[in-house]
Design an enzyme around this catalytic site. Structure first.
Site, PDB file in Angstrom:
ATOM      1  CE  LYS A  61      15.764  18.855 -15.934  1.00 48.56           C
ATOM      2  NZ  LYS A  61      15.202  20.216 -16.482  1.00 48.56           N
ATOM      3  NE  ARG A  75      20.687  16.886 -22.381  1.00 47.21           N
ATOM      4  CZ  ARG A  75      20.405  17.875 -21.667  1.00 47.21           C
ATOM      5  NH1 ARG A  75      19.118  18.364 -21.962  1.00 47.21           N
ATOM      6  NH2 ARG A  75      21.232  18.430 -20.831  1.00 47.21           N
ATOM      7  NE  ARG A 118      16.835  31.894 -13.960  1.00 46.27           N
ATOM      8  CZ  ARG A 118      17.139  30.681 -14.203  1.00 46.27           C
ATOM      9  NH1 ARG A 118      17.019  29.734 -13.374  1.00 46.27           N
ATOM     10  NH2 ARG A 118      17.626  30.289 -15.427  1.00 46.27           N
ATOM     11  NE  ARG A 137      17.259  41.589 -16.173  1.00 48.61           N
ATOM     12  CZ  ARG A 137      16.306  41.265 -15.267  1.00 48.61           C
ATOM     13  NH1 ARG A 137      15.838  40.054 -15.379  1.00 48.61           N
ATOM     14  NH2 ARG A 137      15.655  42.199 -14.490  1.00 48.61           N
ATOM     15  NE  ARG A 168      17.381  26.935 -21.736  1.00 48.47           N
ATOM     16  CZ  ARG A 168      17.511  27.518 -20.437  1.00 48.47           C
ATOM     17  NH1 ARG A 168      17.534  28.556 -20.189  1.00 48.47           N
ATOM     18  NH2 ARG A 168      17.761  26.803 -19.371  1.00 48.47           N
TER      19      ARG A 168
END
Length: 218
Positions: free
Chosen positions: A13, A88, A127, A160, A172
């Protein structure tokens, strides 16, 4: 043009909002950034938010709406803006509707980035980045050319983000589906929801969004 992006954490986003902001010369408004700016400026709503935060409490929806109302009155929002991270919840969406109605403004579109949950966990939890220059890598999709050596600067230390762990990402996602995903139905019923494939490449997603906006303005 007034836009909202929907999608779980890591869907892209922010990346797409930044691109659209630059392309259309309209600001990308993050609630966190607006809150900090309001506090720094010492505005009435900023001082109220500061007092709440100093008590260790969460800033209420009413205060956040007040901060947004204050921010979109600025000249750079005259041609529109992109909301990053708001609303949200259904309560926030309803409050935003009331704000836009007061301002005689109309929401252009709500763009949903649809993603595969399992793939998102893999995408985010894999990641890592160079501790020296910040170059980004991934366990599966983008490894260093030489194991343990940064392609960009030759550094050998990597890091990380603590919240990129698989279990944290799953939590999440759970919060997103519990609190935010009801907005998909909310905006669908208002004929504002447009969905794109968030699993495509960044450029492909940008192209899909451009097509959506072209149809809206046709």
């Amino acid at each position: 043009m007034i836009l909202i992006f929907l999608g779980p954490p890591g869907a892209g986003k922010g990346t797409q909002a930044t691109r659209l902001s630059a392309k259309h010369a309209i600001p990308q408004l993050s609630t966190g950034d607006m809150l900090r700016a309001a506090i720094a400026d010492g505005s009435d709503v900023g001082l109220k938010a500061k007092a709440v935060m100093e008590r260790g409490d969460l800033v209420s929806d009413d205060l956040v709406i007040g901060i947004i109302e204050e921010r979109i009155a600025h000249a750079d929002c005259r041609e529109g803006f992109i909301l990053d991270g708001f609303p949200r919840t259904l309560a926030q969406a309803s409050a935003l509707d009331a704000l836009l109605e007061r301002q005689a403004k109309a929401l252009t579109s709500v763009i949903e980035l649809r993603v595969d949950d399992d793939e998102m966990v893999t995408r985010i939890s894999g990641r890592f980045s160079c501790a020296s220059c910040g170059e980004s890598y991934h366990d599966t999709f983008r490894q260093t050319k030489v194991s343990g050596v940064c392609d960009a600067c030759g550094g050998t230390s990597f890091k990380r983000r603590p919240d990129d762990k698989a279990e944290t990402v799953s939590k999440r996602l759970l919060v997103y589906y519990k609190e935010t995903s009801p907005l998909i139905g909310y905006y669908y019923c208002k004929d504002k929801l447009k969905s794109v494939d968030g699993m495509a490449s960044i450029d492909e997603v940008s192209g899909q969004i451009a097509d959506v906006l072209a149809r809206v303005h046709a």
